[in-house]
Design a protein around this motif. Sequence first.
Motif, PDB file in Angstrom:
ATOM      1  N   PHE A  34       9.428   2.548   4.730  1.00 20.80           N
ATOM      2  CA  PHE A  34       9.063   2.867   6.113  1.00 20.80           C
ATOM      3  C   PHE A  34       9.667   4.201   6.550  1.00 20.80           C
ATOM      4  O   PHE A  34       9.021   4.987   7.246  1.00 20.80           O
ATOM      5  N   ARG A  35      10.910   4.465   6.160  1.00 21.55           N
ATOM      6  CA  ARG A  35      11.525   5.732   6.536  1.00 21.55           C
ATOM      7  C   ARG A  35      10.829   6.912   5.863  1.00 21.55           C
ATOM      8  O   ARG A  35      10.791   8.018   6.412  1.00 21.55           O
ATOM      9  N   ARG A  36      10.254   6.668   4.695  1.00 23.53           N
ATOM     10  CA  ARG A  36       9.578   7.745   3.981  1.00 23.53           C
ATOM     11  C   ARG A  36       8.183   8.004   4.545  1.00 23.53           C
ATOM     12  O   ARG A  36       7.711   9.138   4.567  1.00 23.53           O
ATOM     13  N   HIS A  37       7.488   6.968   5.028  1.00 20.82           N
ATOM     14  CA  HIS A  37       6.073   7.107   5.361  1.00 20.82           C
ATOM     15  C   HIS A  37       5.752   7.024   6.852  1.00 20.82           C
ATOM     16  O   HIS A  37       4.696   7.506   7.267  1.00 20.82           O
ATOM     17  N   HIS A  38       6.579   6.387   7.646  1.00 16.57           N
ATOM     18  CA  HIS A  38       6.274   6.237   9.072  1.00 16.57           C
ATOM     19  C   HIS A  38       6.717   7.465   9.856  1.00 16.57           C
ATOM     20  O   HIS A  38       7.840   7.968   9.674  1.00 16.57           O
ATOM     21  N   ALA A  39       5.855   7.914  10.751  1.00 12.93           N
ATOM     22  CA  ALA A  39       6.199   9.072  11.580  1.00 12.93           C
ATOM     23  C   ALA A  39       7.327   8.745  12.538  1.00 12.93           C
ATOM     24  O   ALA A  39       8.135   9.605  12.889  1.00 12.93           O
ATOM     25  N   SER A  40       7.396   7.493  12.982  1.00 13.40           N
ATOM     26  CA  SER A  40       8.441   7.060  13.906  1.00 13.40           C
ATOM     27  C   SER A  40       9.135   5.829  13.328  1.00 13.40           C
ATOM     28  O   SER A  40       8.882   4.693  13.748  1.00 13.40           O
ATOM     29  N   PRO A  41      10.006   6.027  12.346  1.00 14.64           N
ATOM     30  CA  PRO A  41      10.617   4.877  11.670  1.00 14.64           C
ATOM     31  C   PRO A  41      11.633   4.148  12.538  1.00 14.64           C
ATOM     32  O   PRO A  41      12.005   4.612  13.624  1.00 14.64           O
ATOM     33  N   HIS A  42      12.095   3.004  12.043  1.00 16.26           N
ATOM     34  CA  HIS A  42      13.016   2.141  12.760  1.00 16.26           C
ATOM     35  C   HIS A  42      14.387   2.809  12.903  1.00 16.26           C
ATOM     36  O   HIS A  42      14.810   3.591  12.054  1.00 16.26           O
ATOM     37  N   GLU A  43      15.068   2.458  13.990  1.00 12.12           N
ATOM     38  CA  GLU A  43      16.390   3.039  14.247  1.00 12.12           C
ATOM     39  C   GLU A  43      17.508   2.210  13.640  1.00 12.12           C
ATOM     40  O   GLU A  43      18.575   2.731  13.338  1.00 12.12           O
ATOM     41  N   ASP A  44      17.309   0.907  13.482  1.00 11.80           N
ATOM     42  CA  ASP A  44      18.322   0.087  12.826  1.00 11.80           C
ATOM     43  C   ASP A  44      17.657  -0.715  11.708  1.00 11.80           C
ATOM     44  O   ASP A  44      16.429  -0.688  11.554  1.00 11.80           O
ATOM     45  N   GLU A  45      18.445  -1.431  10.928  1.00  8.57           N
ATOM     46  CA  GLU A  45      17.942  -2.102   9.730  1.00  8.57           C
ATOM     47  C   GLU A  45      17.527  -3.554   9.972  1.00  8.57           C
ATOM     48  O   GLU A  45      17.365  -4.304   9.026  1.00  8.57           O
ATOM     49  N   ILE A  83      -0.241 -14.462  -3.627  1.00 12.77           N
ATOM     50  CA  ILE A  83      -1.493 -14.484  -2.868  1.00 12.77           C
ATOM     51  C   ILE A  83      -1.275 -14.752  -1.385  1.00 12.77           C
ATOM     52  O   ILE A  83      -2.172 -14.503  -0.584  1.00 12.77           O
ATOM     53  N   VAL A  84      -0.101 -15.239  -0.993  1.00  9.29           N
ATOM     54  CA  VAL A  84       0.212 -15.442   0.419  1.00  9.29           C
ATOM     55  C   VAL A  84       1.218 -14.401   0.904  1.00  9.29           C
ATOM     56  O   VAL A  84       1.090 -13.865   1.997  1.00  9.29           O
ATOM     57  N   TRP A  85       2.229 -14.116   0.094  1.00  9.34           N
ATOM     58  CA  TRP A  85       3.251 -13.117   0.410  1.00  9.34           C
ATOM     59  C   TRP A  85       3.142 -11.972  -0.602  1.00  9.34           C
ATOM     60  O   TRP A  85       3.878 -11.946  -1.599  1.00  9.34           O
ATOM     61  N   PRO A  86       2.244 -11.040  -0.365  1.00  8.39           N
ATOM     62  CA  PRO A  86       1.991  -9.991  -1.375  1.00  8.39           C
ATOM     63  C   PRO A  86       3.198  -9.130  -1.700  1.00  8.39           C
ATOM     64  O   PRO A  86       3.269  -8.550  -2.790  1.00  8.39           O
ATOM     65  N   ALA A  87       4.156  -9.028  -0.765  1.00  8.09           N
ATOM     66  CA  ALA A  87       5.324  -8.169  -0.980  1.00  8.09           C
ATOM     67  C   ALA A  87       6.587  -8.992  -1.195  1.00  8.09           C
ATOM     68  O   ALA A  87       7.695  -8.512  -0.924  1.00  8.09           O
ATOM     69  N   MET A  88       6.464 -10.209  -1.701  1.00  9.02           N
ATOM     70  CA  MET A  88       7.631 -11.069  -1.854  1.00  9.02           C
ATOM     71  C   MET A  88       8.640 -10.483  -2.837  1.00  9.02           C
ATOM     72  O   MET A  88       9.819 -10.858  -2.831  1.00  9.02           O
ATOM     73  N   HIS A  89       8.209  -9.566  -3.691  1.00  5.48           N
ATOM     74  CA  HIS A  89       9.106  -8.967  -4.675  1.00  5.48           C
ATOM     75  C   HIS A  89       9.959  -7.852  -4.088  1.00  5.48           C
ATOM     76  O   HIS A  89      10.837  -7.318  -4.769  1.00  5.48           O
ATOM     77  N   GLN A 115       0.836  -1.197   0.000  1.00  4.28           N
ATOM     78  CA  GLN A 115       0.000   0.000   0.000  1.00  4.28           C
ATOM     79  C   GLN A 115       0.873   1.251   0.000  1.00  4.28           C
ATOM     80  O   GLN A 115       0.609   2.210  -0.727  1.00  4.28           O
ATOM     81  N   LEU A 116       1.945   1.243   0.805  1.00  2.00           N
ATOM     82  CA  LEU A 116       2.869   2.372   0.820  1.00  2.00           C
ATOM     83  C   LEU A 116       3.551   2.536  -0.541  1.00  2.00           C
ATOM     84  O   LEU A 116       3.813   3.651  -0.991  1.00  2.00           O
ATOM     85  N   ALA A 117       3.840   1.416  -1.193  1.00  2.00           N
ATOM     86  CA  ALA A 117       4.514   1.459  -2.496  1.00  2.00           C
ATOM     87  C   ALA A 117       3.541   1.711  -3.639  1.00  2.00           C
ATOM     88  O   ALA A 117       3.982   1.892  -4.782  1.00  2.00           O
TER      89      ALA A 117
END
Length: 463
Positions: A162-173, A146-152, A137-139
């Motif tokens: 996530f860094r572009r869209h989340h207000a509080s993104p992750h600190e490490d990878e 059909i099971v792993w929609p973001a497998m690509h 959805q973000l992309a």
Amino acid sequence: MSFIDRAAAALADPVLKTAVERTAGTAEANRAVAVEAFPDFAAARARAAAIKDHVIANLGEYLERFEANAVAAGARVHWAGTADEACAIVVDICRAAGAKTVARSKSMLGEEIGLPHALAEAGIERIETDLAEHIIQLADEPPSHIVWPAMHKTRDQVSALFRRHHASPHEDESIAAMAESARRHLRERMLGADIGISGANFLVADTGAVCTVTNEGNAELSLVPPRVHIVTAGIEKLVPSMGHAVHMLRMLARSATGAALTQYTTFYSGPKRADDADGPEEMHIVLVDNGRTAMREEGLAEMLRCIRCGACMNHCVVFRQIGGHAYGGTYPGPMGAVLTPALSGLAANRDLPQACTLNGKCQEVCPVAIPLPTLLRGWRERSWREGLEPVTTRWGVRVWACLAKRPRLYRFATSAAILGMRLWGGGGWSRSLPLAGGWTRHRDMPAPEAASFMAQYARGRRR
């Protein structure tokens, strides 16, 4: 873009192939272990196919039984003949409830009928609660599996989103940090949604219950707190009883992820009752045909067995080269190559049944024994009868038939082709070949043996 163009673009993307192969390869290995540990899997598969065939043959009876029991449990049942009708029903329910936001648990039926677009056009905010669905959805992309929609998607691509869209993104990878970032972003939105929307893995006729299967618990969080729960389900999702549902669940989990049972399996039976601690005030079930009755009448009834496990695409040599988006429809892989022409017309999708080597692996691993190669051959035959194949293909087949009917000429042509390929290639491989640019553009062609199989066989007999 045509399927040929989409496939060519996918083959030219080395990152895509790495991402798809990693997930599909893991799924293949996990399924093999799960099936090996399952006592008499072949008999269980035969029973699963028989259950589905029985329901499809008696579909009207089971639909009436399910509706009566679902209504008795307090749910409202709606009938939709087409995708547009289904979307209109869902939007009308949302408007009647004054909904501004909906939390959606992953549903391929929802994708099939175009529900995300219908909600957007109605001005209703959609919150995808499944982690992979949240990623795409973000992309702003459709599912690729059909099971792993973001497998690509690779980890780096997800991190950037996530860094572009989340207000509080992750600190490490790390994966854990990224999952926590998604949890922070989604949790409050999920719990504050006006309506929860889900699909259904199974509809239990003798109780009127709806079964959902997830690995993250997002369905429970997004369907129980809202005032209204809407279910969209294809009419083929029916099973006669809870016992039959349990059997199908055992087949589904092992074939999809290699697990004995999925993390979260929930049965919903009507809205909140007086003595329930929580639950929605209303439950609506939208039963969708969208071509399924026609499939039953037109020789595709076996395809209605499908329980959407994804095993066929995980083992498909074509899917693992080009991924799901190349297929251009909601359903990719072998099952999509059968379903998409049925749902969207053969004329616009005649290339899909051709995207198959007919090696039979998809049928071999299908938990309900769908004869996918046979159904794909059926589409090919129909495409030929209806004159949909291009002129070059029809002439090519005529030339081959002319040679095949003349054994001496065929052997001469084969020998000449073998000699030419061996001379053209170097070191046992050909980087390019006349009339085979589609193959050698993205991979080398192995040099053939020095003689055809028949020539080697005849030489061996003479010895």
